[in-house]
Write a protein that holds these residues in place. Structure first.
Motif, PDB file in Angstrom:
ATOM      1  N   GLU A 216     -11.576   8.687  11.089  1.00 18.03           N
ATOM      2  CA  GLU A 216     -10.879   7.582  10.710  1.00 18.03           C
ATOM      3  C   GLU A 216     -11.078   6.991   9.248  1.00 18.03           C
ATOM      4  OE1 GLU A 216     -10.739   2.776  12.410  1.00 18.03           O
ATOM      5  OE2 GLU A 216     -12.053   4.251  13.387  1.00 18.03           O
ATOM      6  N   TYR A 217     -10.050   6.699   8.733  1.00  6.81           N
ATOM      7  CA  TYR A 217     -10.061   6.252   7.201  1.00  6.81           C
ATOM      8  C   TYR A 217      -9.394   4.867   7.096  1.00  6.81           C
ATOM      9  CZ  TYR A 217     -11.187  11.103   6.381  1.00  6.81           C
ATOM     10  OH  TYR A 217     -11.922  12.237   6.569  1.00  6.81           O
ATOM     11  N   GLU A 218      -9.648   4.206   5.932  1.00  5.38           N
ATOM     12  CA  GLU A 218      -9.209   2.911   5.623  1.00  5.38           C
ATOM     13  C   GLU A 218      -8.860   3.159   3.888  1.00  5.38           C
ATOM     14  OE1 GLU A 218     -10.870  -0.853   6.922  1.00  5.38           O
ATOM     15  OE2 GLU A 218     -12.551   0.588   7.537  1.00  5.38           O
ATOM     16  N   LEU A 219      -7.701   2.398   3.764  1.00  2.97           N
ATOM     17  CA  LEU A 219      -7.401   2.399   2.143  1.00  2.97           C
ATOM     18  C   LEU A 219      -7.229   1.017   1.930  1.00  2.97           C
ATOM     19  CD1 LEU A 219      -4.773   5.354   1.572  1.00  2.97           C
ATOM     20  CD2 LEU A 219      -7.461   5.112   1.377  1.00  2.97           C
ATOM     21  N   GLU A 220      -7.671   0.307   0.781  1.00  3.38           N
ATOM     22  CA  GLU A 220      -7.437  -0.914   0.446  1.00  3.38           C
ATOM     23  C   GLU A 220      -6.412  -0.918  -0.806  1.00  3.38           C
ATOM     24  OE1 GLU A 220      -8.512  -4.039   1.321  1.00  3.38           O
ATOM     25  OE2 GLU A 220      -9.508  -3.037   2.856  1.00  3.38           O
ATOM     26  N   LEU A 221      -5.229  -1.682  -0.597  1.00  6.28           N
ATOM     27  CA  LEU A 221      -4.037  -1.661  -1.554  1.00  6.28           C
ATOM     28  C   LEU A 221      -3.770  -2.984  -2.118  1.00  6.28           C
ATOM     29  CD1 LEU A 221      -3.398   0.467   0.780  1.00  6.28           C
ATOM     30  CD2 LEU A 221      -1.057   0.529   0.168  1.00  6.28           C
ATOM     31  N   LEU A 222      -3.287  -3.029  -3.269  1.00  3.77           N
ATOM     32  CA  LEU A 222      -2.769  -4.385  -4.011  1.00  3.77           C
ATOM     33  C   LEU A 222      -1.338  -4.061  -4.387  1.00  3.77           C
ATOM     34  CD1 LEU A 222      -5.567  -5.798  -6.186  1.00  3.77           C
ATOM     35  CD2 LEU A 222      -4.395  -6.739  -4.138  1.00  3.77           C
ATOM     36  N   ARG A 223      -0.424  -5.083  -4.150  1.00  3.37           N
ATOM     37  CA  ARG A 223       0.835  -4.708  -4.984  1.00  3.37           C
ATOM     38  C   ARG A 223       1.414  -5.940  -5.246  1.00  3.37           C
ATOM     39  NH1 ARG A 223       5.182  -3.835  -0.294  1.00  3.37           N
ATOM     40  NH2 ARG A 223       4.772  -5.966   0.078  1.00  3.37           N
ATOM     41  N   ASP A 224       2.313  -5.943  -6.459  1.00  3.81           N
ATOM     42  CA  ASP A 224       2.661  -6.998  -7.154  1.00  3.81           C
ATOM     43  C   ASP A 224       4.282  -7.178  -6.786  1.00  3.81           C
ATOM     44  OD1 ASP A 224       4.034  -5.318  -8.741  1.00  3.81           O
ATOM     45  OD2 ASP A 224       2.811  -5.405 -10.482  1.00  3.81           O
ATOM     46  N   SER A 225       4.774  -8.473  -7.257  1.00  5.79           N
ATOM     47  CA  SER A 225       6.118  -8.443  -6.769  1.00  5.79           C
ATOM     48  C   SER A 225       7.138  -7.660  -7.279  1.00  5.79           C
ATOM     49  CB  SER A 225       6.763  -9.964  -6.988  1.00  5.79           C
ATOM     50  OG  SER A 225       5.944 -10.491  -8.216  1.00  5.79           O
ATOM     51  N   ASN A 226       6.649  -6.707  -8.255  1.00  2.00           N
ATOM     52  CA  ASN A 226       7.615  -5.725  -8.965  1.00  2.00           C
ATOM     53  C   ASN A 226       7.718  -4.402  -8.252  1.00  2.00           C
ATOM     54  OD1 ASN A 226       8.945  -6.784 -11.130  1.00  2.00           O
ATOM     55  ND2 ASN A 226       7.774  -5.626 -12.711  1.00  2.00           N
ATOM     56  N   GLY A 227       6.753  -4.244  -7.142  1.00  3.63           N
ATOM     57  CA  GLY A 227       6.333  -3.109  -6.501  1.00  3.63           C
ATOM     58  C   GLY A 227       5.550  -2.151  -6.760  1.00  3.63           C
ATOM     59  N   ASN A 228       4.681  -2.500  -7.906  1.00  2.00           N
ATOM     60  CA  ASN A 228       3.369  -1.752  -8.218  1.00  2.00           C
ATOM     61  C   ASN A 228       2.688  -1.693  -7.314  1.00  2.00           C
ATOM     62  OD1 ASN A 228       4.703  -1.408 -11.227  1.00  2.00           O
ATOM     63  ND2 ASN A 228       3.831  -3.199 -11.676  1.00  2.00           N
TER      64      ASN A 228
END
Length: 939
Positions: A216-228
């Motif tokens: 089992e793995y987890e990834l932490e993501l962040l996204r802005d409103s430009n889709g980056n």
């Protein structure tokens, strides 16, 4: 896109009282988000019913509402603050998301012209509704487990027949895996299905194939409103699929992930996040990977900050909640700065050159009869994090942080040697399986057997097996003959001096003397720096290791160390973190450089911009002592970090290190039940008849003299541990034998129990001469229920003037007699208008934040300045806001332990608390809880 200037006022929804599955990680994220928005000149209004948090403190937000988390409260706030433009619901866990959706469905946001930021309801619906999630993943070409959602019992039976066993049941819209579980045979299915359908608020469950034992793995993501999109951190679960991620030991970065699989997983995570909605903010994605053919399956996605994002923030130093809040108001990642370097962009994926290990903290001993096995429902009450240069060092440091009387992994004489018990534990995960893996290797159980039963990746098992080899090498020597190189290796692998002393059969101090003074093997301090030292880090956030370069330089300023409270557990929760943070802020105001030492990744105290310097280290003697030798502080504050910090007071005293505030002797006097009762006798202060005993024989003789019922209390324990009311000789004997087995050499106090007495408590600040009582509370339940499990009313609701005067007089006298400098909490039992003393704690207590919130006064700030000698009690202008009554409401997590008796007694069982304000005693809420005050009383 630059900031959206139409957003001038934001409502943040908190997570409410702490329950298993939702703890103080949301105090951390909510506080960080509020600070982040206020930096932008945005007015922040906050709703949360938890009084023990920094989040609900006026240092955090412009307007704070300590109200129940329900639609009625939201309406009340929006009526009063018509200027609120937006609501940010992603910082308050599942509770905040559920409330935001309820308000959306009721048309509240639309009516008041408030828009939701940081997430969209479509994304929440997809991720929480198991069937929608499955369909969306199939549409995105992301593999998922074979399964279907059942909306009725009959439907569920049909699905199970189609999929076949083993399978998993996952209820929709629940927290911490509530109601979920594995079913391996048709015989157990009906019961599990019924339970799941009842646990889901929408009465829907997903029934799917079991992938028990996969990685089992987890990834932490962040996204802005430009889709980056950036990936902040990869996290690998040491425990394979089958254990809730909140109950799993986790490691960052992922250790056994090949680059090709990681890249595939990364692409899938971004595709999944983009597929559920176009919101700007944080997201947590969980995957499972087949150990045989590298098939990747999407497990779930959380479109909010989570327990894992708090861990990822502390692991990398990247402030996820802070940046997520800025993205929610329109900023793009490339417009923001990385807070750690101060020069690079926030659009930069952290890379770390150290290892993080998180270990959950459980409290099964509080729930006799509880099912201790770990599965899909989370049962941990807290967690710790260790940082090291390698996995073994981080693992040992995490074990040292747990507060379970272990000195690391092994080497403490507490190994399990029964082969059958070990084999059972390997195949059936419970809280101590990690220790049993070590025991299995030590006993010589074959590697293949350990791997087959536990299904843990061979790489992790190799790391533990290697530790046994190091120990066997050390055992060939004595302390006098051990080579420097071997001792260096042991320290690099995280071994504590205490563990090495156990192997040599000598004292911890002898090992320290040998390695530190003779061999010069000393800790160096490294920066947590987000970018593997590629760019210079500006934030003073450190961990220790053994190597050449020390990155922490000690300044010439006068310094104070504040000792943190370690992992959350029942009896010691977020309220001590609240006190530590305020202690740090007050010491800063008094002109000191502040140093925080703590190992809890969920807390505000371990945020990198609270203290001048943060050492993310175990609150464990050896680690503390080397920081003291390096920093040379004026002294150490121990009375804000609960029992964890207090337990180190004796060592500090012995080593001649100044304890700031109340002296060690006074702390010891209050803890030593015998000495304390003598102090009361000398001052003509009533207390229940008592005696101290050190054996069962002595207890029987003296118990008969005192008369039953008796309250049995060991010294130096937390949250009423091992406290019990006994009503006859047999019960007394059994309980004394149990205490002597668990806490050898403890002095046990037997009190004649005042049956039917009223219980009250008082908190005060004392400077050694002057005493100011900050609050007196009366419990609704009778004496016999632990104060942490009682409803407490501030001010008292029916104690007469005569009783109040006795409480005030006793509090003044005891605070002075104990030479208290700082905070003190005293508990009373009142019978026939006579006030008896139950106990005194010359330290911050659970009730201090509650009084601070109810009376709107920064009492911890005042008390810290008194401890530092910066101020006298008489220097403060106390102006408490006293309107109506505040009720401290205990909150329990019994739903995680369905077979446990819900009765309450002297040992604490609640996991959190809320605050509830009433105008008068005719309030329906008060009348209801008052009428039920004897309902759960037990022994």
């Amino acid at each position: 896109m630059p900031r959206d200037n139409s957003i001038k006022s934001v409502l943040i929804i908190g997570s409410g009282p702490i329950v298993i599955g939702q703890a103080c990680e949301f105090d951390y994220s909510g506080s960080q988000a509020a600070r982040s928005l206020r930096e932008e000149g945005i007015e922040v209004t906050l709703i949360n019913s938890n009084p023990a948090t920094i989040m609900t403190d006026n240092v955090t937000a412009d307007n704070i509402y300590l109200l129940p988390l329900e639609k009625k409260s939201i309406r009340q706030i929006l009526e009063k603050h018509e200027n609120i433009d937006a609501v940010l619901p992603t910082m308050g866990g599942q509770t905040a998301l559920n409330l935001a959706i309820d308000c959306e469905k009721a048309g509240i946001w639309e009516k008041y012209g408030v828009r939701m930021i940081g997430v969209d309801t479509g994304a929440i619906e997809i991720t929480e509704d198991r069937e929608q999630f499955r369909q969306k993943m199939i549409e995105l070409n992301v593999d998922v487990c074979k399964g279907e959602t059942a909306t009725s019992f009959l439907h569920g039976k049909e699905i199970a027949q189609e999929i076949g066993f083993p399978l998993v049941i996952r209820p929709s819209f629940t927290l911490g895996g509530t109601g979920g579980g594995f079913v391996d045979s048709p015989e157990n299915f009906d019961k599990a299905l019924t339970k799941g359908l009842h646990a889901s608020p929408t009465h829907e469950v997903l029934i799917e194939q079991s992938i028990l034992g996969w990685k089992e793995y987890e990834l932490e993501l962040l996204r802005d409103s430009n889709g980056n999109v950036i990936i902040i951190c990869s996290i690998e679960n040491f425990d394979p699929m089958g254990v809730h991620t909140g109950d799993s030991i986790t490691v960052a970065p992922a250790m056994t992930l090949s680059d090709t699989i990681y890249q595939r997983m990364r692409d899938l995570a971004i595709k999944m996040m983009n597929g559920i909605g176009q919101f700007a903010g944080g997201c947590n994605v969980q995957f499972s990977v087949s150990p045989t053919d590298d098939t990747i399956i999407g497990i779930e996605i959380n479109p909010r900050v989570s327990r894992s994002s708090a861990l990822a923030s502390k692991a990398t130093g990247y402030p996820i909640a802070k940046i997520a809040a800025k993205l929610a108001i329109g900023y793009n990642l490339d417009e923001l700065k990385n807070q750690i370097t101060g020069t690079t962009s926030a659009f930069f994926e952290p890379s770390i050159d150290y290892t993080i290990v998180k270990i959950p903290r459980w409290n099964f001993e509080k729930f006799p009869g509880a099912d201790k096995s770990l599965g899909l429902q989370m049962k941990a009450v807290g967690e710790v994090m260790g940082i090291g240069r390698n996995f073994q060092e981080a693992l040992q440091k995490a074990c040292q942080s747990l507060e379970i009387k272990r000195n690391g992994l092994g080497c403490d004489g507490k190994e399990l040697t029964n082969q059958d018990e070990i084999l059972y534990s390997l195949a059936n995960p419970s809280w101590d399986r990690l220790f049993h893996i070590y025991d299995a290797f030590k006993l010589g159980i074959p590697f293949k057997t350990i791997q087959k039963l536990s299904k843990i990746d061979p790489w992790f098992l190799n790391q533990i097996e290697e530790l046994i080899a190091v120990e066997n090498e050390i055992k060939k020597y004595t302390l006098e003959t051990v080579p420097k190189q071997l001792l260096q290796v042991a320290k690099e692998k995280g071994y504590a001096d205490r563990q090495i002393a156990h192997l040599f059969g000598c004292l911890e101090s002898d090992v320290f003397e040998k390695r530190y003074n003779e061999f010069g093997i000393k800790r160096v301090y490294k920066l947590v720096d987000t970018c593997s030292a590629e760019f210079e880090a500006k934030t003073p956030y450190y961990y220790s290791s053994f190597g050449d370069e020390n990155e922490s330089s000690s300044s010439d300023r006068k310094k104070i160390i504040v000792l943190g409270a370690g992992p959350n557990r029942i009896g010691q929760g977020i309220e001590f973190d609240y006190s530590c943070v305020h202690g740090v802020l007050a010491a800063k105001e008094a002109g000191y450089e502040t140093i925080m030492i703590n190992c809890n990744p969920e807390t505000v105290s371990t945020d990198f911009d609270i203290a001048d310097k943060l050492y993310f280290e175990p609150v464990f003697w050896e680690h503390l002592y080397e920081i003291i030798l390096h920093e040379k502080p004026e002294g150490v504050i121990v009375q804000l970090g609960g029992q964890t910090a207090l337990k180190l007071a004796e060592k500090l005293e012995r080593y001649g290190i100044k304890i700031i505030g109340t002296s060690y002797d006074a702390l010891d006097l209050a803890e030593d039940r015998g000495r304390f009762s003598q102090l009361l006798a000398d001052n003509d202060i009533p207390y229940p008849k008592f005696t101290t005993v050190e054996s069962a024989d002595e207890a029987i003789d003296k118990g008969n003299e005192l008369g039953y019922p008796l309250l049995v209390r060991p010294s130096y324990v937390l949250g009423g541990q091992y406290m019990k009311i006994v009503i006859n000789e047999q019960e007394l004997e059994r309980h004394i034998v149990e205490i002597m087995r668990e806490i050898p050499g403890n002095k046990v106090l037997l009190d004649h129990f005042l049956d039917g007495a009223i219980e009250a408590e008082a908190d005060a600040i004392c400077d050694g001469e002057n005493v100011y009582i900050i609050g007196i509370m009366q419990h609704i339940e009778p004496a016999g229920i632990h104060s942490g499990d009682s409803y407490a009313v501030l001010p008292p609701y029916n104690l007469g003037d005569f009783v109040i005067q006795q409480i005030e007089s006793h509090t003044q006298k005891i605070a002075k007699e104990l030479n208290t400098v700082g905070l003190i909490n005293i508990q009373f039992a009142i019978k026939d208008d006579k006030v008896y003393i139950i106990e005194a704690n010359p330290r911050a207590s659970r009730t201090v934040p509650f009084i601070c919130k109810a009376y709107q006064e920064p009492y911890v700030n005042y008390a810290t300045k008194v401890m530092l000698g910066d101020k006298k009690v008489t220097d403060f202008d106390f102006k408490p806001v006293k309107e109506g009554y505040a009720i401290k409401v205990p909150v329990f997590s019994f739903n995680k332990f369905p077979n446990v008796n819900k009765e309450l007694g002297p040992e604490m069982k609640s996991t959190g608390e809320a605050i509830y304000f009433i105008e008068d005693l005719m309030d329906d809420y008060f009348l209801k809880i008052y009428s039920e005050r004897n309902l759960y009383l037990s022994k």
